[in-house]
Design an enzyme around this catalytic site. Sequence first.
Site, PDB file in Angstrom:
ATOM      1  N   ASP A   1      16.595 -11.517  67.259  1.00 44.81           N
ATOM      2  CA  ASP A   1      17.030 -11.187  65.886  1.00 44.81           C
ATOM      3  C   ASP A   1      17.733  -9.829  65.900  1.00 44.81           C
ATOM      4  OD1 ASP A   1      13.574 -10.462  65.400  1.00 44.81           O
ATOM      5  OD2 ASP A   1      15.148  -8.934  65.411  1.00 44.81           O
TER       6      ASP A   1
ATOM      7  N   HIS B   1      17.042 -10.839  75.922  1.00 44.39           N
ATOM      8  CA  HIS B   1      17.144 -12.305  75.782  1.00 44.39           C
ATOM      9  C   HIS B   1      18.295 -12.731  74.886  1.00 44.39           C
ATOM     10  CE1 HIS B   1      12.593 -12.591  76.915  1.00 44.39           C
ATOM     11  NE2 HIS B   1      13.367 -12.301  77.937  1.00 44.39           N
TER      12      HIS B   1
ATOM     13  N   GLY C   1       3.927  -5.890  70.427  1.00 51.89           N
ATOM     14  CA  GLY C   1       4.105  -7.250  69.928  1.00 51.89           C
ATOM     15  C   GLY C   1       4.599  -8.244  70.939  1.00 51.89           C
ATOM     16  N   THR C   2       4.073  -8.150  72.185  1.00 50.38           N
ATOM     17  CA  THR C   2       4.453  -9.162  73.165  1.00 50.38           C
ATOM     18  C   THR C   2       3.212  -9.691  73.877  1.00 50.38           C
ATOM     19  OG1 THR C   2       5.840  -9.700  75.083  1.00 50.38           O
ATOM     20  CG2 THR C   2       4.933  -7.463  74.999  1.00 50.38           C
ATOM     21  N   SER C   3       3.224 -10.991  74.156  1.00 51.70           N
ATOM     22  CA  SER C   3       2.086 -11.618  74.845  1.00 51.70           C
ATOM     23  C   SER C   3       2.103 -11.282  76.331  1.00 51.70           C
ATOM     24  CB  SER C   3       2.145 -13.139  74.669  1.00 51.70           C
ATOM     25  OG  SER C   3       3.370 -13.619  75.237  1.00 51.70           O
TER      26      SER C   3
ATOM     27  N   ASN D   1      -0.871  -4.267  69.644  1.00 47.90           N
ATOM     28  CA  ASN D   1      -0.966  -5.713  69.487  1.00 47.90           C
ATOM     29  C   ASN D   1      -2.292  -6.019  68.797  1.00 47.90           C
ATOM     30  OD1 ASN D   1      -1.131  -8.544  69.864  1.00 47.90           O
ATOM     31  ND2 ASN D   1       0.100  -8.393  71.735  1.00 47.90           N
ATOM     32  N   PRO D   2      -2.295  -6.844  67.749  1.00 47.08           N
ATOM     33  CA  PRO D   2      -3.577  -7.159  67.092  1.00 47.08           C
ATOM     34  C   PRO D   2      -4.490  -8.021  67.960  1.00 47.08           C
ATOM     35  CG  PRO D   2      -1.789  -8.414  66.080  1.00 47.08           C
ATOM     36  CD  PRO D   2      -1.169  -7.459  67.032  1.00 47.08           C
TER      37      PRO D   2
ATOM     38  N   ALA E   1       2.489  -4.090  64.233  1.00 48.70           N
ATOM     39  CA  ALA E   1       3.631  -3.178  64.354  1.00 48.70           C
ATOM     40  C   ALA E   1       3.857  -2.405  63.061  1.00 48.70           C
ATOM     41  CB  ALA E   1       4.882  -3.983  64.713  1.00 48.70           C
TER      42      ALA E   1
HETATM   43  N1  APR Z   1       2.413  -6.884  65.235  1.00 44.97           N
HETATM   44  C1  APR Z   1       2.319  -6.752  66.579  1.00 44.97           C
HETATM   45  N2  APR Z   1       2.071  -7.786  67.420  1.00 44.97           N
HETATM   46  C2  APR Z   1       1.905  -8.994  66.853  1.00 44.97           C
HETATM   47  C3  APR Z   1       1.974  -9.217  65.460  1.00 44.97           C
HETATM   48  C4  APR Z   1       2.243  -8.096  64.647  1.00 44.97           C
HETATM   49  N3  APR Z   1       2.322  -8.212  63.306  1.00 44.97           N
HETATM   50  N4  APR Z   1       1.759 -10.551  65.231  1.00 44.97           N
HETATM   51  C5  APR Z   1       1.579 -11.126  66.441  1.00 44.97           C
HETATM   52  N5  APR Z   1       1.650 -10.202  67.412  1.00 44.97           N
HETATM   53  C6  APR Z   1       1.554 -10.384  68.857  1.00 44.97           C
HETATM   54  C7  APR Z   1       0.747 -11.574  69.292  1.00 44.97           C
HETATM   55  O1  APR Z   1      -0.623 -11.220  69.420  1.00 44.97           O
HETATM   56  C8  APR Z   1       1.374 -11.889  70.652  1.00 44.97           C
HETATM   57  O2  APR Z   1       0.716 -11.158  71.681  1.00 44.97           O
HETATM   58  O3  APR Z   1       2.862 -10.619  69.322  1.00 44.97           O
HETATM   59  C9  APR Z   1       2.801 -11.373  70.522  1.00 44.97           C
HETATM   60  C10 APR Z   1       3.833 -12.478  70.443  1.00 44.97           C
HETATM   61  O4  APR Z   1       3.826 -13.147  71.685  1.00 44.97           O
HETATM   62  P1  APR Z   1       4.894 -14.314  71.922  1.00 44.97           P
HETATM   63  O5  APR Z   1       4.892 -15.217  70.720  1.00 44.97           O
HETATM   64  O6  APR Z   1       4.605 -14.870  73.269  1.00 44.97           O
HETATM   65  O7  APR Z   1       6.284 -13.569  71.912  1.00 44.97           O
HETATM   66  P2  APR Z   1       6.939 -12.747  73.107  1.00 44.97           P
HETATM   67  O8  APR Z   1       5.906 -12.033  73.891  1.00 44.97           O
HETATM   68  O9  APR Z   1       8.031 -11.951  72.517  1.00 44.97           O
HETATM   69  O10 APR Z   1       7.574 -13.932  74.000  1.00 44.97           O
HETATM   70  C11 APR Z   1       8.423 -13.540  75.050  1.00 44.97           C
HETATM   71  O11 APR Z   1       9.042 -15.864  75.330  1.00 44.97           O
HETATM   72  O12 APR Z   1       9.584 -17.901  74.399  1.00 44.97           O
HETATM   73  C12 APR Z   1      10.108 -16.760  75.008  1.00 44.97           C
HETATM   74  O13 APR Z   1      12.274 -15.929  74.724  1.00 44.97           O
HETATM   75  C13 APR Z   1      11.038 -16.022  74.076  1.00 44.97           C
HETATM   76  O14 APR Z   1      11.432 -13.640  73.925  1.00 44.97           O
HETATM   77  C14 APR Z   1      10.425 -14.637  73.930  1.00 44.97           C
HETATM   78  C15 APR Z   1       9.539 -14.538  75.157  1.00 44.97           C
END
Ligand code: APR
Length: 247
Positions: free
Chosen positions: A107, A122, A193-195, A219-220, A237
């Site tokens: 985004d 990405h 905010g990343t898994s 991260n929550p 965040a």
């Molecule tokens: N604030 C912070 N973190 C949050 C919030 C929030 N409000 N809500 C959810 N999260 C966390 C979740 O706990 C999770 O750990 O954000 C993380 C989202 O993880 P994913 O959905 O796996 O997203 P991401 O880590 O960005 O995925 C990486 O995977 O599918 C591909 O290309 C896609 O860029 C993406 C990549």
Amino acid sequence: MREDAHTELKGRIAAARSLFVLTGAGMSAESGIATFRDAMTGLWSHFDPAQLASEQGFRADPARVWDWYAERRAGVRAAQPNAGHLALGAFARRRPGVLTLVSQNVDDLHQRAGNTDTIRLHGDIQHDQWLDRCARTPACAASEAQPGRPPQCARCGNLVRPGVVWFGEMLPPDAVAAAERAARGCDVALIVGTSGAVWPAAGLASLARRHGVWVAIVNPSTSEIDEDAQVVLRGTAAQVLPPLLAP
Ligand code: APR
């Protein structure tokens, strides 16, 4: 969240000559954009990434993939940067040259919050590109493709696809190199905010840690890279970043 952990991290950020921030889908969750792996609400609990976020999925059913991205694009256009995005934009204005912001997100909310130099690992969901390299000279322009689902080149039949990195595809090498350079060379790394499920982005936290950087996670929930951090702030965040980055 432990107050002392927050206070110590805030002090380190205030003293930092260079701050590296990596964001994932959680960064945009409070702007109403779905994450990928959150239980129940994540996109991958409703859609098959192999069918919708891969080249072969697109070739198998271009209209279906195009429609899915069109829907996500509309969601991005309707979304607004949240307090977390705005806090990062304010930090960059207040302390020019200190922040290197790297995002996995496709985004444009960081850019709309003022971080126009965000390194995109990405790609950009709003960007169109050709599915196949155009063999003509001069190459046809994706922007001139005939409207359709997906748009198609009237001259050579090439299809337009979203300018995002799909599973199995290489990340833009310059973006990866810049992100790794910043992660290695910063004083503090903030992972928001990343898994930590997708590489090479997930490896940036451990790369920073191996180079003596103070690594913090926001991260929550737990993530696959929590052990790479010296401190984990359990919060969102939009809740954590504004007080953490404020002067
Ligand atoms: N604030 C912070 N973190 C949050 C919030 C929030 N409000 N809500 C959810 N999260 C966390 C979740 O706990 C999770 O750990 O954000 C993380 C989202 O993880 P994913 O959905 O796996 O997203 P991401 O880590 O960005 O995925 C990486 O995977 O599918 C591909 O290309 C896609 O860029 C993406 C990549």
